[in-house]
Motif scaffolding. Structure first.
Motif, PDB file in Angstrom:
ATOM      1  N   UNK A  65       0.896  -1.230  -0.137  1.00 30.84           N
ATOM      2  CA  UNK A  65       0.056   0.192   0.178  1.00 30.84           C
ATOM      3  C   UNK A  65       0.842   1.359   0.050  1.00 30.84           C
ATOM      4  N   UNK A  66       1.937   1.189   0.422  1.00 29.16           N
ATOM      5  CA  UNK A  66       3.059   2.360   0.752  1.00 29.16           C
ATOM      6  C   UNK A  66       3.198   2.742  -0.608  1.00 29.16           C
ATOM      7  N   UNK A  67       3.523   1.917  -1.813  1.00 31.27           N
ATOM      8  CA  UNK A  67       3.748   2.181  -3.211  1.00 31.27           C
ATOM      9  C   UNK A  67       2.685   3.057  -3.777  1.00 31.27           C
ATOM     10  N   UNK A  68       1.509   2.809  -3.344  1.00 33.97           N
ATOM     11  CA  UNK A  68       0.333   3.415  -3.886  1.00 33.97           C
ATOM     12  C   UNK A  68       0.356   4.916  -3.215  1.00 33.97           C
ATOM     13  N   UNK A  69       0.562   4.806  -2.019  1.00 29.09           N
ATOM     14  CA  UNK A  69       0.450   6.465  -1.221  1.00 29.09           C
ATOM     15  C   UNK A  69       1.589   7.182  -1.974  1.00 29.09           C
TER      16      UNK A  69
END
Length: 631
Positions: A65-69
């Motif tokens: 999810x960090x990649x999307x954020x």
């Protein structure tokens, strides 16, 4: 399902995940740019629903999810793992990570209007009393729409035998008014909507609560932009149309031309073999008014307008304003049920107990049934026009309903859209900060919408605060803090506000006609732009001979074709319409004499301040730079 205590292994796994090595973080970060373990991630087809959370999208993409954020953060927007993304924004992320989007098939669902959501929540929370429905005939609700100054309000004046139009600033209606007219024992409710383009939203709201739309067209002026817009609003609301051809008493009236213009917009009147009723009227001489009311009654009868007057009332806010002596006042059109003094109501984001009801002519009422417009007192705050009013069982029920509606609204506003993304990502845009104060909520809404539409790629208006009522000292303090100007529409400034504004050099602009406000704001907005600097050609000469190159300059023989060639001017050299260089005119000669300038039609020797491969036929253009304001 595990019912015992959490195992040590589970705790160990959780601890180890927190102590993940840095190379795992690097892999997650790399994955955000389409790479996994140093290799390009294979492109896949990702199915997307209309809405998806960041966590769900990460799972489908098989990334952290960090990649999307991070991906969204680089585009100017901060999100959380549980935040909902709309389809367009999710698509942007998926494609940025190198994948292809496939729209996930979903079962079609009926779109709910805002009032339907209120009723649904009220039903779920048990905040309204349930009663068996029994429908009865009610008065038709007629929306009067059309272009500015085509006589909508004057027509209603003639029907009501009142004089509303004279009280309107600039001769135009700038709010929605609801009136009742009795004809042959039957009552008809009219909603008068503004015709100026800034009130598009108000007109759209009017069309949504109506049974029949009367489009007023001036016989001398014909079909105009807001006439077409009104027709489109009525069509969108799926209500029948009736055309009132007004001002037929004028010598310049041309009914046939108007009927022909209407056909260009798919409005075919009965005279031309169509189904649209057209009635010729004159608000001035009152000609045709009985025919108009007769046709309204007939068409409404065909529509079979009915409602149940026995259930708890439901209505829509037509307008709201703050009265110094009476507090928040809302004009409500009751759509179903009967609204009574003493009822507890929820209206938009506020609630209250109805302390008093007044008719469209200001007379006190004990109750208001279906199709009846009424002013209500007793609300805790001003509701926005277009909000749904609903009667609930008691104050406790009102709190429950408001809490649930607020929660739903919060969830809705958390959704991101590409519009939001674009707005937050924009840099280098000059902003004009404005505070909007007006006499009624509808005007605030219309002004804010109109100002936002003035924005361009280089400049934009930002309304930092808007409200109903006079300009106060706190408004001026906010303007000082935000370096904003204040627009006051149909309201004045109190003494403290004026004194502070004068001391702190805060500009308060007063208006009573909206298009004057918009025009001045547009000029103020253009004033934020740096002026343009443009090249203005002064003279043009054609090279006839190439002499020599001396002391860093090319000496040319030429004839001045246009304008006046001057020594020291900036010059561009063109060949086959392509620019070779820009330099200056270093010398000018007529025969053997040095001169300051040479006019059109004369030959001369010209020295340009740069050595280049000069040829016969080259064009020399001298020019100067002018500053041009952005208007």
């Amino acid at each position: 399902m595990r019912t015992g205590p959490r195992s040590g292994g589970a705790r160990t796994r959780r601890r180890s995940s927190r102590r993940a090595p840095s190379n795992q973080q690097d892999r997650n970060a790399t994955a955000s740019h389409g790479l996994v373990d140093g290799r390009t991630a294979p492109s896949r087809k990702i199915k997307l629903p209309p809405d998806i959370t960041v966590a769900q999208l990460a799972e489908r993409l098989e990334v952290s999810p960090t990649a999307i954020i991070k991906e969204l953060f680089t585009r100017g927007t901060a999100v959380t793992i549980n935040q909902t993304l709309d389809y367009a924004t999710a698509t942007l992320v998926v494609e940025a990570l190198g994948h292809t989007v496939v729209k996930e098939e979903t079962k079609p669902a009926a779109t709910k209007q805002k009032e339907d959501v209120v009723l649904e929540v009220a039903k779920q929370t048990g905040t309204t009393a349930r009663r068996r429905r029994r429908f009865e005939k009610r008065s038709p609700v007629i929306t009067v729409m059309g272009h500015v100054d085509h006589g909508k309000t004057s027509l209603l004046d003639a029907l009501r035998e009142t004089n509303v139009a004279e009280g309107e600033s600039g001769g135009i209606t700038q709010r929605i008014g609801a009136y009742q007219v009795t004809h042959n024992g039957a009552t008809v409710t009219f909603i008068d909507t503004p015709g100026h383009e800034a009130f598009t939203a108000m007109r759209a709201r009017g069309a949504k609560v109506t049974d029949l739309a009367v489009i007023v067209v001036a016989a001398d002026d014909g079909v105009m932009p807001q006439t077409i817009e009104a027709i489109n609003h009525a069509r969108a609301a799926k209500v029948p149309l009736l055309v009132a051809l007004n001002k037929i008493d004028l010598p310049s009236a041309n009914p046939d031309r108007v009927k022909q213009q209407l056909t260009e917009h798919d409005i075919l009147v009965e005279e031309y073999g169509g189904e649209t009723v057209l009635v010729e009227v004159s608000a001035e001489t009152k000609e045709g008014l009985d025919d108009l009311l007769e046709m309204i009654s007939l068409l409404s009868e065909l529509e079979g307008v009915r409602a149940d007057p026995r259930i708890p009332a439901r209505g829509v806010v037509i307008e709201s304003n703050m009265d110094k002596s009476r507090g928040p006042v809302a004009t409500v059109l009751v759509q179903e049920g009967t609204l009574r003094v003493g009822d507890t109501v929820v209206c938009g984001k506020t609630s209250g107990r109805v302390r008093a009801l007044f008719s469209d002519i200001g007379a006190p009422m004990a109750e208001a049934g279906p199709s009846v417009p009424a002013e209500i007192l007793g609300l805790g705050a001003l509701p926005a026009p277009g909000e749904t009013l609903i009667v609930v069982v008691d104050e406790k029920a009102a709190k429950v309903l408001l809490q649930e509606l607020t929660e739903r609204e919060r969830e809705e506003t958390e959704r991101m859209s590409l519009d939001t993304l674009s707005a937050t990502a924009g840099e280098g845009v000059e902003e004009l900060d404005v505070i909007v104060k007006a006499d009624i909520r509808g005007s605030v809404e219309a002004i804010q919408q109109a100002l936002e539409q003035l924005s361009t790629d280089e400049t934009r208006v930002r309304v930092i605060y808007s409200g109903v009522g006079p300009v106060s000292e706190s408004d001026v303090q906010l303007a000082i803090a935000g370096n904003a100007l204040i627009t006051a529409f149909n309201v004045r400034s109190d003494a403290a506000a004026r004194s502070l504004a004068e001391t702190e050099n805060v500009e308060i602009r007063n208006y009573d006609v909206i298009y004057t406000l918009i025009d001045e704001m547009q000029k103020a907005l253009l004033g934020l732009l740096d002026p343009e600097f443009i090249e203005v050609m002064d003279a043009q000469a054609e090279v006839r001979a190439v002499f020599n190159q001396v002391r860093g300059q090319s000496v040319l023989g030429a004839i001045v074709r246009d304008g006046t060639m001057r020594r020291g001017a900036q010059v561009r050299v063109l060949r086959n319409k392509k620019q070779l260089l820009k330099t200056t005119v270093t010398s000018l000669r007529r025969f053997k004499d040095a001169v300051r300038e040479v006019t059109s039609g004369y030959e001369c020797g010209i020295g340009v301040g740069e050595i280049y491969d000069a040829r016969e036929g080259d064009i020399l253009e001298t020019f100067h730079i002018e500053e041009k304001p952005r208007f």
